[in-house]
Design an enzyme around this catalytic site. Structure first.
Site, PDB file in Angstrom:
ATOM      1  N   HIS A  33      -0.361 -11.235 -18.598  1.00  0.00           N
ATOM      2  CA  HIS A  33      -0.405 -10.368 -17.413  1.00  0.00           C
ATOM      3  C   HIS A  33      -1.850 -10.033 -17.041  1.00  0.00           C
ATOM      4  O   HIS A  33      -2.444  -9.098 -17.572  1.00  0.00           O
ATOM      5  CB  HIS A  33       0.402  -9.076 -17.671  1.00  0.00           C
ATOM      6  CG  HIS A  33       0.582  -8.219 -16.444  1.00  0.00           C
ATOM      7  ND1 HIS A  33       1.820  -7.832 -15.978  1.00  0.00           N
ATOM      8  CD2 HIS A  33      -0.318  -7.692 -15.584  1.00  0.00           C
ATOM      9  CE1 HIS A  33       1.674  -7.098 -14.892  1.00  0.00           C
ATOM     10  NE2 HIS A  33       0.374  -6.986 -14.632  1.00  0.00           N
ATOM     11  N   HIS A  35      -4.395 -10.238 -13.347  1.00  0.00           N
ATOM     12  CA  HIS A  35      -4.510 -10.573 -11.921  1.00  0.00           C
ATOM     13  C   HIS A  35      -5.831 -11.299 -11.661  1.00  0.00           C
ATOM     14  O   HIS A  35      -6.894 -10.764 -11.989  1.00  0.00           O
ATOM     15  CB  HIS A  35      -4.457  -9.303 -11.071  1.00  0.00           C
ATOM     16  CG  HIS A  35      -3.128  -8.605 -11.123  1.00  0.00           C
ATOM     17  ND1 HIS A  35      -2.193  -8.706 -10.111  1.00  0.00           N
ATOM     18  CD2 HIS A  35      -2.565  -7.816 -12.075  1.00  0.00           C
ATOM     19  CE1 HIS A  35      -1.113  -7.991 -10.434  1.00  0.00           C
ATOM     20  NE2 HIS A  35      -1.304  -7.442 -11.624  1.00  0.00           N
ATOM     21  N   ASP A  37      -7.387 -11.735  -8.882  1.00  0.00           N
ATOM     22  CA  ASP A  37      -8.261 -10.964  -7.987  1.00  0.00           C
ATOM     23  C   ASP A  37      -8.714  -9.648  -8.617  1.00  0.00           C
ATOM     24  O   ASP A  37      -9.528  -8.935  -8.034  1.00  0.00           O
ATOM     25  CB  ASP A  37      -7.589 -10.731  -6.620  1.00  0.00           C
ATOM     26  CG  ASP A  37      -6.195 -10.141  -6.706  1.00  0.00           C
ATOM     27  OD1 ASP A  37      -5.513 -10.304  -7.741  1.00  0.00           O
ATOM     28  OD2 ASP A  37      -5.760  -9.504  -5.729  1.00  0.00           O
ATOM     29  N   GLY A 202       2.189  -4.693  -6.591  1.00  0.00           N
ATOM     30  CA  GLY A 202       1.905  -3.723  -5.537  1.00  0.00           C
ATOM     31  C   GLY A 202       2.329  -2.329  -5.916  1.00  0.00           C
ATOM     32  O   GLY A 202       2.616  -2.053  -7.077  1.00  0.00           O
ATOM     33  N   HIS A 231       6.721  -6.368 -11.692  1.00  0.00           N
ATOM     34  CA  HIS A 231       6.092  -5.088 -12.039  1.00  0.00           C
ATOM     35  C   HIS A 231       7.146  -4.005 -11.869  1.00  0.00           C
ATOM     36  O   HIS A 231       7.645  -3.799 -10.753  1.00  0.00           O
ATOM     37  CB  HIS A 231       4.961  -4.763 -11.067  1.00  0.00           C
ATOM     38  CG  HIS A 231       3.677  -5.470 -11.331  1.00  0.00           C
ATOM     39  ND1 HIS A 231       3.492  -6.802 -11.099  1.00  0.00           N
ATOM     40  CD2 HIS A 231       2.494  -4.985 -11.819  1.00  0.00           C
ATOM     41  CE1 HIS A 231       2.231  -7.118 -11.417  1.00  0.00           C
ATOM     42  NE2 HIS A 231       1.606  -6.049 -11.855  1.00  0.00           N
ATOM     43  N   GLU A 234       6.051   0.835 -14.275  1.00  0.00           N
ATOM     44  CA  GLU A 234       4.638   1.127 -14.551  1.00  0.00           C
ATOM     45  C   GLU A 234       4.422   2.594 -14.179  1.00  0.00           C
ATOM     46  O   GLU A 234       4.051   3.401 -15.015  1.00  0.00           O
ATOM     47  CB  GLU A 234       3.735   0.198 -13.722  1.00  0.00           C
ATOM     48  CG  GLU A 234       2.239   0.423 -13.917  1.00  0.00           C
ATOM     49  CD  GLU A 234       1.380  -0.501 -13.032  1.00  0.00           C
ATOM     50  OE1 GLU A 234       1.896  -1.035 -12.033  1.00  0.00           O
ATOM     51  OE2 GLU A 234       0.178  -0.674 -13.359  1.00  0.00           O
ATOM     52  N   HIS A 255       4.533  -4.264 -17.329  1.00  0.00           N
ATOM     53  CA  HIS A 255       4.342  -2.873 -17.783  1.00  0.00           C
ATOM     54  C   HIS A 255       5.640  -2.320 -18.398  1.00  0.00           C
ATOM     55  O   HIS A 255       5.821  -2.390 -19.586  1.00  0.00           O
ATOM     56  CB  HIS A 255       3.788  -1.970 -16.674  1.00  0.00           C
ATOM     57  CG  HIS A 255       2.529  -2.492 -16.046  1.00  0.00           C
ATOM     58  ND1 HIS A 255       1.301  -2.290 -16.612  1.00  0.00           N
ATOM     59  CD2 HIS A 255       2.313  -3.239 -14.927  1.00  0.00           C
ATOM     60  CE1 HIS A 255       0.366  -2.880 -15.858  1.00  0.00           C
ATOM     61  NE2 HIS A 255       0.965  -3.470 -14.835  1.00  0.00           N
ATOM     62  N   ASP A 313      -4.753  -6.967 -17.424  1.00  0.00           N
ATOM     63  CA  ASP A 313      -4.318  -6.603 -16.075  1.00  0.00           C
ATOM     64  C   ASP A 313      -5.406  -6.857 -15.014  1.00  0.00           C
ATOM     65  O   ASP A 313      -5.268  -7.785 -14.219  1.00  0.00           O
ATOM     66  CB  ASP A 313      -3.842  -5.144 -16.039  1.00  0.00           C
ATOM     67  CG  ASP A 313      -2.875  -4.854 -14.915  1.00  0.00           C
ATOM     68  OD1 ASP A 313      -2.410  -5.799 -14.261  1.00  0.00           O
ATOM     69  OD2 ASP A 313      -2.555  -3.660 -14.696  1.00  0.00           O
ATOM     70  N   ASP A 314      -6.436  -6.017 -14.990  1.00  0.00           N
ATOM     71  CA  ASP A 314      -7.496  -6.136 -13.978  1.00  0.00           C
ATOM     72  C   ASP A 314      -8.845  -5.795 -14.601  1.00  0.00           C
ATOM     73  O   ASP A 314      -9.415  -4.732 -14.330  1.00  0.00           O
ATOM     74  CB  ASP A 314      -7.212  -5.178 -12.809  1.00  0.00           C
ATOM     75  CG  ASP A 314      -5.903  -5.485 -12.110  1.00  0.00           C
ATOM     76  OD1 ASP A 314      -5.875  -6.372 -11.250  1.00  0.00           O
ATOM     77  OD2 ASP A 314      -4.878  -4.841 -12.458  1.00  0.00           O
TER      78      ASP A 314
HETATM   79  O1  LIG Z   1      -1.288  -2.781 -12.234  1.00  0.00           O
HETATM   80  C1  LIG Z   1      -0.913  -3.205 -11.135  1.00  0.00           C
HETATM   81  N1  LIG Z   1       0.266  -2.781 -10.606  1.00  0.00           N
HETATM   82  C2  LIG Z   1       0.719  -3.192  -9.397  1.00  0.00           C
HETATM   83  N2  LIG Z   1       0.054  -4.059  -8.628  1.00  0.00           N
HETATM   84  C3  LIG Z   1      -1.133  -4.515  -9.092  1.00  0.00           C
HETATM   85  C4  LIG Z   1      -1.660  -4.129 -10.331  1.00  0.00           C
HETATM   86  N3  LIG Z   1      -2.846  -4.758 -10.497  1.00  0.00           N
HETATM   87  C5  LIG Z   1      -3.042  -5.502  -9.401  1.00  0.00           C
HETATM   88  N4  LIG Z   1      -2.028  -5.351  -8.528  1.00  0.00           N
HETATM   89  C6  LIG Z   1      -1.857  -5.952  -7.196  1.00  0.00           C
HETATM   90  O2  LIG Z   1      -1.503  -7.309  -7.328  1.00  0.00           O
HETATM   91  C7  LIG Z   1      -2.201  -8.052  -6.329  1.00  0.00           C
HETATM   92  C8  LIG Z   1      -2.168  -9.522  -6.645  1.00  0.00           C
HETATM   93  O3  LIG Z   1      -2.908  -9.853  -7.766  1.00  0.00           O
HETATM   94  C9  LIG Z   1      -3.539  -7.368  -6.302  1.00  0.00           C
HETATM   95  O4  LIG Z   1      -4.248  -7.681  -5.134  1.00  0.00           O
HETATM   96  C10 LIG Z   1      -3.136  -5.915  -6.371  1.00  0.00           C
HETATM   97  O5  LIG Z   1      -2.796  -5.442  -5.079  1.00  0.00           O
END
Ligand SMILES: O=c1[nH]cnc2c1ncn2[C@@H]1O[C@H](CO)[C@@H](O)[C@H]1O
Length: 377
Positions: A33, A35, A37, A202, A231, A234, A255, A313-314
């Site tokens: 998991h 992302h 971006d 999202g 998702h 979360e 999550h 995640d990010d």
């Molecule tokens: O933790 C999260 N929860 C929900 N959406 C997320 C999370 N991290 C990122 N994104 C969303 O997923 C899109 C595609 O990768 C991202 O641009 C962001 O808007």
């Protein structure tokens, strides 16, 4: 109470901050998991902005870094707003998109990841055939379809260069149900080029109602054997998790922390070996979980020998790395080497690779962990 890692350091000094003694599990890992971006290098954003002559509020790396990263617990909505700081820089740019995917694989290889599933929304990186055109871009000629092709190219170049395996998951977005049918069609079109699954991402706090367009896309995915994760739970209530599993036929939950609030649902998902994609650092900074890591839901998942993974995640926005998620689990949640091995094997078992490739991945882990294969957990 966790007071936070020193901020700003990873991005300024790349991964060097994580000296070997800080790496608590320096063995091959699986990440499910993350992302794309949310995993871009700050330097890449600056380079691309310069080439495209896009002016940024902060041109110095430190300034841009501090605008993008979260250092204190926020909300999911507040966190998601961070993407607007930089997505317009890379969206619509072929070279940037390929580069991001390639560099992502390099960064994962450095963390000791041998198999990764990376997710993103093709629509968010496009500037034509997407309605509305995101990030205030002018209409251009890069479609979501071509975005997927570019990411596939970047990932497979990265695979060859860094000798790890990378696959992708395409994201539907909660607030854009009209994009979801495109997503499942792209999953079908590119399944031989590295796309292994569908996701729904999202803002679950603003938009967690079951939507017929998402449901139709997931039905089609199930019908075609496209793997599914969602998702859910979360920040949203356990009912979102229930819907993900029962209606959207999710095979994994992104999550899923709030599943624990519904005992019956939790028991049921444990019994059916449902996989939870846990993101410790993320869950603190998005406000999804108590900021005190010693109270984290993954402690319950671990005690119950649940099927889960540990993920970043990010990492761009959280200024983190997979090492930080692992060291946090060790330091504040009592995770052991044995548990890290067990959860990585569970992650491999729950990945979206075809059976033969999954077996091969499992062999690699058993081998690296010094385990005889018949003693599977
Ligand atoms: O933790 C999260 N929860 C929900 N959406 C997320 C999370 N991290 C990122 N994104 C969303 O997923 C899109 C595609 O990768 C991202 O641009 C962001 O808007």
């Amino acid at each position: 109470l966790y007071t936070g890692a020193p901020t700003g350091t990873r991005l300024l000094s790349t991964m060097d901050e994580h000296t070997p003694e800080k790496v608590v599990f320096n063995k091959p890992k699986v990440e499910l998991h993350v992302h794309l971006d949310g995993a871009i290098r700050v330097q890449t954003i600056l380079d691309v902005a310069k080439r495209r002559q896009i002016s940024l509020p902060g041109n110095a790396k430190e300034q841009m870094t501090s605008r993008i990263i979260l250092t204190e617990p926020s909300t999911l909505t507040g966190f998601l707003h961070k993407f607007t700081e930089y997505m317009h820089v890379v969206a619509g740019d072929r070279e940037a998109i390929k580069r991001i995917a390639y560099e992502f694989v390099e960064d994962k290889a450095k963390e000791g990841v041998i198999y990764v599933e990376v997710r993103y929304s093709p629509h968010f990186l496009a500037n034509t055939k997407v309605e509305p055109i995101p990030w205030n871009q002018k209409e251009g000629d890069l479609s979501p379809d071509e975005v997927v092709d570019l990411v596939n190219q970047g990932l497979s170049q990265g695979e060859r260069a860094f000798n790890i395996k990378a696959r992708s998951i395409l994201c539907c977005m909660r607030h854009m149900p009209s994009w979801s049918m495109d997503i499942v069609e792209l999953c079908k079109k590119y399944r031989q080029q590295g796309v292994v699954g569908i996701d729904l991402a999202g803002d679950e706090s603003l938009n967690c109602d079951g939507n017929p367009d998402h449901r139709k896309a997931y039905e089609e995915a199930a019908r075609c054997g496209i793997h599914r994760t969602v998702h859910a739970g979360e920040v949203g209530p356990p009912s979102v998790v229930r819907e993900a599993v029962e209606v959207l036929k999710a095979e994994r939950v992104g999550h899923g922390y709030r599943t624990l609030e519904d005992r019956d649902l939790y028991k049921k998902l444990l019994a059916q070996n449902m996989h939870f994609e846990i993101c410790p650092i993320s869950s603190r900074l998005t406000g999804a979980c108590d900021p005190d890591f010693t109270k984290h839901p993954v402690i319950t998942f671990r005690k119950d020998k649940a099927n889960y993974s540990l993920n970043t995640d990010d990492p761009l926005i959280f200024n983190s790395s997979l090492h930080l998620d692992y060291s946090t689990a060790q330091k504040y949640m009592g995770f052991t080497e044995e548990e890290f091995k067990r959860l990585n094997i569970k992650s491999a078992e729950s990945c979206f690779l075809p059976e033969n490739e999954k077996k091969e991945l499992l062999h690699k882990l058993y081998d690296a962990y010094g385990m005889i294969q018949s003693t599977a957990f």
